[in-house]
Design a protein around this motif. Structure first.
Motif, mmCIF file in Angstrom:
data_model
loop_
_atom_site.group_PDB
_atom_site.id
_atom_site.type_symbol
_atom_site.label_atom_id
_atom_site.label_comp_id
_atom_site.label_asym_id
_atom_site.label_seq_id
_atom_site.Cartn_x
_atom_site.Cartn_y
_atom_site.Cartn_z
ATOM 1 N N MET B 153 0.785 -1.311 0.099
ATOM 2 C CA MET B 153 0.013 0.022 -0.126
ATOM 3 C C MET B 153 0.923 1.366 0.333
ATOM 4 S SD MET B 153 -3.275 -1.058 2.501
ATOM 5 C CE MET B 153 -2.281 -1.412 3.848
ATOM 6 N N GLU B 154 2.275 0.814 -0.009
ATOM 7 C CA GLU B 154 3.079 2.205 0.103
ATOM 8 C C GLU B 154 2.941 2.981 1.117
ATOM 9 O OE1 GLU B 154 2.864 3.685 -3.756
ATOM 10 O OE2 GLU B 154 4.305 2.095 -4.690
ATOM 11 N N VAL B 155 2.637 2.398 2.383
ATOM 12 C CA VAL B 155 2.595 3.155 3.568
ATOM 13 C C VAL B 155 3.637 2.598 4.562
ATOM 14 C CG1 VAL B 155 0.273 3.723 3.098
ATOM 15 C CG2 VAL B 155 0.760 1.730 4.654
ATOM 16 N N SER B 156 3.860 3.374 5.880
ATOM 17 C CA SER B 156 4.559 2.831 6.918
ATOM 18 C C SER B 156 3.963 1.698 7.573
ATOM 19 C CB SER B 156 4.983 4.117 7.709
ATOM 20 O OG SER B 156 5.451 3.501 8.835
ATOM 21 N N ALA B 157 4.666 0.625 8.019
ATOM 22 C CA ALA B 157 4.038 -0.347 8.594
ATOM 23 C C ALA B 157 3.297 0.006 9.965
ATOM 24 C CB ALA B 157 5.150 -1.429 8.975
ATOM 25 N N GLN B 158 3.843 1.044 10.580
ATOM 26 C CA GLN B 158 3.213 1.275 11.923
ATOM 27 C C GLN B 158 1.795 2.010 11.609
ATOM 28 O OE1 GLN B 158 6.725 1.898 11.031
ATOM 29 N NE2 GLN B 158 7.070 3.677 12.369
ATOM 30 N N ASP B 159 1.451 2.177 10.496
ATOM 31 C CA ASP B 159 0.047 3.012 9.980
ATOM 32 C C ASP B 159 -0.850 1.841 9.895
ATOM 33 O OD1 ASP B 159 1.405 5.408 10.685
ATOM 34 O OD2 ASP B 159 1.901 5.530 8.253
ATOM 35 N N VAL B 160 -0.414 0.618 9.620
ATOM 36 C CA VAL B 160 -1.309 -0.482 9.208
ATOM 37 C C VAL B 160 -1.799 -1.225 10.463
ATOM 38 C CG1 VAL B 160 -1.298 -2.759 7.857
ATOM 39 C CG2 VAL B 160 -0.007 -0.633 7.182
ATOM 40 N N THR B 161 -3.508 -1.629 10.373
ATOM 41 C CA THR B 161 -4.102 -1.926 11.411
ATOM 42 C C THR B 161 -4.593 -3.346 10.881
ATOM 43 O OG1 THR B 161 -4.409 -0.021 12.407
ATOM 44 C CG2 THR B 161 -5.934 -1.895 12.937
ATOM 45 N N PHE B 168 -5.453 -2.663 6.763
ATOM 46 C CA PHE B 168 -5.944 -1.476 6.399
ATOM 47 C C PHE B 168 -5.354 -0.101 7.062
ATOM 48 C CE2 PHE B 168 -8.721 -0.348 10.216
ATOM 49 C CZ PHE B 168 -8.821 -1.587 10.656
ATOM 50 N N VAL B 169 -5.491 1.042 6.548
ATOM 51 C CA VAL B 169 -4.685 2.417 7.116
ATOM 52 C C VAL B 169 -5.903 3.129 7.768
ATOM 53 C CG1 VAL B 169 -3.520 4.179 7.263
ATOM 54 C CG2 VAL B 169 -2.737 2.191 5.635
ATOM 55 N N PRO B 170 -6.262 3.177 9.020
ATOM 56 C CA PRO B 170 -7.606 3.870 9.433
ATOM 57 C C PRO B 170 -7.598 5.213 8.991
ATOM 58 C CG PRO B 170 -6.329 2.592 11.326
ATOM 59 C CD PRO B 170 -5.451 2.367 10.338
ATOM 60 N N GLY B 171 -8.778 5.713 8.779
ATOM 61 C CA GLY B 171 -9.105 6.878 8.278
ATOM 62 C C GLY B 171 -8.795 7.096 6.645
ATOM 63 N N SER B 192 9.840 -5.835 -1.163
ATOM 64 C CA SER B 192 10.867 -5.020 -1.106
ATOM 65 C C SER B 192 12.152 -6.066 -1.117
ATOM 66 C CB SER B 192 10.633 -4.231 0.181
ATOM 67 O OG SER B 192 9.559 -3.730 0.526
ATOM 68 N N PRO B 193 13.173 -5.160 -1.197
ATOM 69 C CA PRO B 193 14.373 -5.934 -1.188
ATOM 70 C C PRO B 193 14.751 -6.462 0.375
ATOM 71 C CG PRO B 193 14.866 -3.756 -2.350
ATOM 72 C CD PRO B 193 13.249 -3.602 -1.854
ATOM 73 N N GLY B 194 15.227 -7.620 0.391
ATOM 74 C CA GLY B 194 15.641 -7.830 1.660
ATOM 75 C C GLY B 194 14.251 -8.798 2.212
ATOM 76 N N MET B 195 13.069 -8.603 1.655
ATOM 77 C CA MET B 195 11.924 -9.346 2.231
ATOM 78 C C MET B 195 11.997 -10.968 1.668
ATOM 79 S SD MET B 195 9.697 -8.287 4.343
ATOM 80 C CE MET B 195 8.106 -7.267 4.767
ATOM 81 N N GLU B 196 11.805 -11.608 2.533
ATOM 82 C CA GLU B 196 11.503 -13.214 2.252
ATOM 83 C C GLU B 196 10.342 -13.412 1.679
ATOM 84 O OE1 GLU B 196 13.761 -16.104 2.783
ATOM 85 O OE2 GLU B 196 15.363 -14.536 2.874
ATOM 86 N N PRO B 197 10.245 -14.167 0.707
ATOM 87 C CA PRO B 197 9.006 -14.375 -0.287
ATOM 88 C C PRO B 197 8.258 -15.270 1.070
ATOM 89 C CG PRO B 197 10.512 -15.721 -1.297
ATOM 90 C CD PRO B 197 11.418 -14.796 -0.129
ATOM 91 N N GLY B 198 6.804 -15.188 0.812
ATOM 92 C CA GLY B 198 6.019 -16.353 1.273
ATOM 93 C C GLY B 198 5.509 -15.532 2.670
ATOM 94 N N LEU B 199 4.304 -16.265 3.162
ATOM 95 C CA LEU B 199 3.669 -15.769 4.279
ATOM 96 C C LEU B 199 3.370 -16.962 5.351
ATOM 97 C CD1 LEU B 199 2.605 -13.122 5.851
ATOM 98 C CD2 LEU B 199 0.428 -13.639 4.873
#
Lengths: 423, 363
Positions: B153-161, B168-171, B192-199
């Motif tokens: 979503m191209e936001v900061s992780a702290q903003d994600v709920t 989602f990003v509240p508001g 992103s670079p450095g992110m391991e694939p898969g959840l």
């Protein structure tokens, strides 16, 4: 209704199970599957003088017949004991061979003596009837109290007195406990028998083995409580194959209650036979076989002593010698997982406790931690005393329930010497 | 609480007196004498018995759980085994609640050494250990998923709920479904670079502490002195199982356990002939399994105090009924017989013959 935590949802699995679309081990039919019948000891204690399977091997449809000698010749190991234990005197528990098929001697009614594999189950069973076995019967001992008596039948030459182990928790201060008993205003004693039970899961035990010749790999379908727990000792200790050569699959299971957690001789027999025959082999016990060959539950004899002070409190008292005779037992008890220092537990506030357990071999079916929990009798009483410094719980003038008074007066239903499993 | 017993057990939680008080109230303990009188008018003996129990569960060896995303479905790969208790439903409930996934899209995979990790069902520990492993795997997925979702979503992780299966990003109207995040996580070009694939996530739970399910059983029996037949007239139980995933299945576990406990107390016995060693009660003709007519209706309730030994607060319930029932039934029988013949103890199973013999002074 949300399908969330705390909701009384009906079981998702039931529609399939109650409409006959479940897949239990007995529902599995593999191409070319042969059928096994296990011939069992009809007597509790006997030397096997002679086994003659010549006629059985010639019966129509018979593919494979094996006795204890064949098992030994093929290098199969015994069903192992899973947990080590040290006696009070520091010596190790006396382990005994639990052979896949009896060798030399049978030690309980229902012990596997011979295996017959045939094209059909009926052919296997018919052939088993043609096996001639000469038993030289010996006296049997089936009661815990009897097993420990002098002069009774001994199950194993290397186990004097039939004592598997003699363990104590050794956590109490023996002298303090003695002293507490010496000055107790009242000592109550209770002997309890925790009766032996047959588990009787709705689905009896079973095992189907398949063999992939190319890969040299076996697959065992069987009802378990955890596949690795059966696979690892079965492969390594009994079949003596690397464990990656054995895959264990558990389909739907119709009740287990602790009884299906362990390795049984029949697991090894079907895998072994299917590797010999390079065909799938199926064994499915019937209810009568289950009665004499499934691991049974409970069966402890407990002697508990409790010292009380003048107010009826336990806290100045002790629990000694608290001879928790887990005199239970049986042939080939494989686990001793009830033994740790803190087994005794309840809400009562007692000052100290000591405990001793002994297990005895007898001519009865294997006994393990089967049947859903263990019965833990309890003194019917009010809640635990609070620790010092907190509000006192006992209210003067408020009578405890009548049952409590009766209990403190005498018969104490303490039976917490059994504790369960897998902890 | 917490309380260390004389035997060095650390009991983390429990309100034992409250459990007993509630059970006594529900069982109408105080008005028992009236019911006893009524029974006596019908020439029956009546007794009341109580048993409290404390189990120790939820410790021991580890359990492992994995949550794996497969296109439109989610697989829960468990080390322990369902054998009739309803674990499949409970695990689906747990994950459905935590991750907002439709239970019809969840598959539970068990019982295959090629596919599933080591584990074991038994000792009332399935939810308290394996269930907690599953819950922890879910927590890790939410944590890692938040970072992935933030990237997407191209936001900061702290903003994600995260709630109800959606990051989602509240508001704002920025939102992305968990399943979409899982799909994107499989595609390295979206990371992103450095992110391991898969959840997909595995959690190996080594229980750091034990749990102490506890409860109180109160039984009232009526005994026919002519025949020694014991009838269970009332059965009341209050249990503390900590957090409950599914109260319906939980109560079913207690019902089944009590039925087995009543079986042990009144009916079942593996009797071996002392001379020959033959199992005399070797079929259902001789070995008395409890039947529906032997089992009363149960007044069951819970007073749950969450365990602090695991993040869910679960204590374990599978064995509890079978633990509490035998002493409660036997105590009730002893109570009924005590006034008549001074009896202080009777061995299980308290069959009509044993009860009749006790009443008639035959030992």
């Amino acid at each position: 209704m949300k399908f969330g935590i705390g909701q009384p949802m009906r079981r998702h699995e039931d529609l399939r199970l109650v409409t006959g679309r479940g897949r239990y081990t007995d529902d599995i039919t593999l191409p070319g599957m042969a059928h096994a019948f296990v011939l069992r000891a009809p007597v509790a204690h006997a030397h096997i003088k002679r086994i003659d399977a010549t006629a059985a091997r010639r019966m129509p449809g018979v593919l494979f017949v094996a006795t204890g000698e064949d098992v030994r010749a093929n290098g199969l190991g015994d069903v192992p004991c899973m947990v080590p234990l040290v006696n009070r005197d520091g010596t190790p528990r006396r382990d005994t061979p639990r052979p896949v098929l009896a060798l030399g001697k049978v030690r309980h009614v229902g012990q596997p003596v011979a295996l017959v594999v045939a094209e059909t189950f009926n052919a296997a069973r018919d052939a088993a009837e043609a096996i001639v076995i000469e038993y030289d019967q010996l006296p049997a001992v089936t009661g815990a109290k009897d097993a420990i008596a002098a002069g009774v039948a001994q199950l194993f030459d290397h186990i004097p007195g039939n004592i598997v182990f003699d363990w104590d928790n050794d956590m109490g201060d023996a002298k303090a406990t003695e002293a507490a008993f010496a000055k107790a205003s009242r000592v109550v004693t209770l002997e309890l028998i925790n009766n032996r039970l047959v588990v009787n899961s709705m689905e009896p035990r079973n095992a189907i083995a398949d063999y992939d010749r190319e890969g040299g790999r076996s697959t065992l379908y069987t009802a378990t409580q955890g596949v690795h727990f059966v696979r690892d000792p079965l492969a390594e200790a009994v079949l003596k194959i690397p464990k990656d050569r054995l895959r264990v699959i558990t389909p739907n299971v119709g009740g287990a209650f602790g009884m299906k957690a362990f390795v049984y001789p029949e697991h090894a027999l079907v895998v072994w036979a299917s590797r010999k025959l390079e065909r799938p082999v199926k064994w499915q016990e019937d209810r009568s076989e289950g009665f004499v060959s499934d691991n049974q539950g409970r069966d402890h004899r407990t002697r508990a002593e409790l010292a009380l002070d003048e107010t009826g409190r336990f806290r100045l008292a002790g629990f000694d010698p608290c001879e928790s005779w887990r005199l239970s037992v049986a042939v080939w008890l494989l686990r001793a997982d009830t033994f740790d220092r803190s087994r005794l537990r309840s809400l009562f506030d007692w000052g100290d406790s000591r405990e001793r357990q002994r297990r005895l071999y007898q001519h009865r079916a294997g006994l393990r931690l089967s049947r859903r929990g263990t019965t833990r009798g309890r003194i019917p009483a009010r809640a635990p005393r609070r620790r010092r410094g907190t509000r006192t719980r006992h209210q003067p003038g408020r009578n405890p329930p009548r049952q409590f008074r009766a209990a403190v007066g005498d018969a104490l239903h303490i039976g917490d010497h059994a504790l369960a499993r897998f902890r | 609480m917490p309380y260390t017993s004389a035997t060095t057990l650390l009991l983390d939680s429990g309100e034992f007196e409250e459990v007993m008080n509630r059970c006594m109230a529900a069982a109408e303990w105080s008005t028992f004498p009236q019911r006893r009188l009524r029974s006596e008018r019908n020439d029956k003996l009546r007794g009341i018995g109580m048993a409290t129990y404390t189990e120790r569960c939820g410790g021991g060896f580890p359990e492992t759980a994995s949550i794996e995303f497969k296109d439109e479905r989610v697989e829960l790969v468990m080390g322990n085994q369902e054998y009739g208790t309803g674990l499949v439903t409970s695990y689906k409930q747990l994950v459905s609640d935590q991750l907002g996934i439709d239970p019809d899209r969840i598959d539970v995979i068990m019982g295959d050494t090629d596919r599933t990790p080591a584990g074991l069902t038994g000792g009332s520990r399935a939810i308290a250990v394996a269930g907690v492993a599953l819950y922890e795997a879910g927590r890790a997925i939410i944590g890692r998923g938040s970072r992935l979702a933030a990237d997407l979503m191209e936001v900061s992780a702290q903003d994600v709920t995260f709630a109800d299966g959606v990051f989602f990003v509240p508001g704002t109207d920025l939102r992305i479904d968990l399943m979409e995040v899982a799909k994107a996580a499989r595609d390295p070009t979206q990371l992103s670079p450095g992110m391991e694939p898969g959840l997909d996530t595995t959690h190996h739970r080594v229980p750091p502490a034990q749990t102490f399910p506890n409860g109180c059983h109160i039984v009232e029996v009526e005994i026919d002195p002519d025949t020694g037949v014991v009838t269970i007239e009332r059965y009341t139980v209050v249990d503390d199982f900590g957090l409950t995933i599914n109260p319906l299945l939980l109560e079913g576990q207690v019902h089944g356990g009590i039925a087995q406990g009543i079986g042990q107390a009144l009916l079942e016995h593996a009797v071996y002939d002392p001379d020959s060693g033959q199992l005399l009660s070797g079929s259902f003709m001789d070995y008395a399994m409890p039947r529906a007519s032997d089992i009363p209706s149960f007044a069951f309730s819970t007073y749950n105090v969450p365990s602090t030994a695991n993040p869910l607060g679960v204590k374990g319930a599978g064995e509890a009924g079978a633990v509490g029932a035998p002493p409660a039934v036997i105590n009730a029988i002893v109570d009924a017989l005590h006034d008549r013949v001074g009896l202080r103890h009777i061995d299980m199973p308290a069959t009509p013959r044993r009860v009749w013999e006790a009443l008639n002074g035959i030992h």
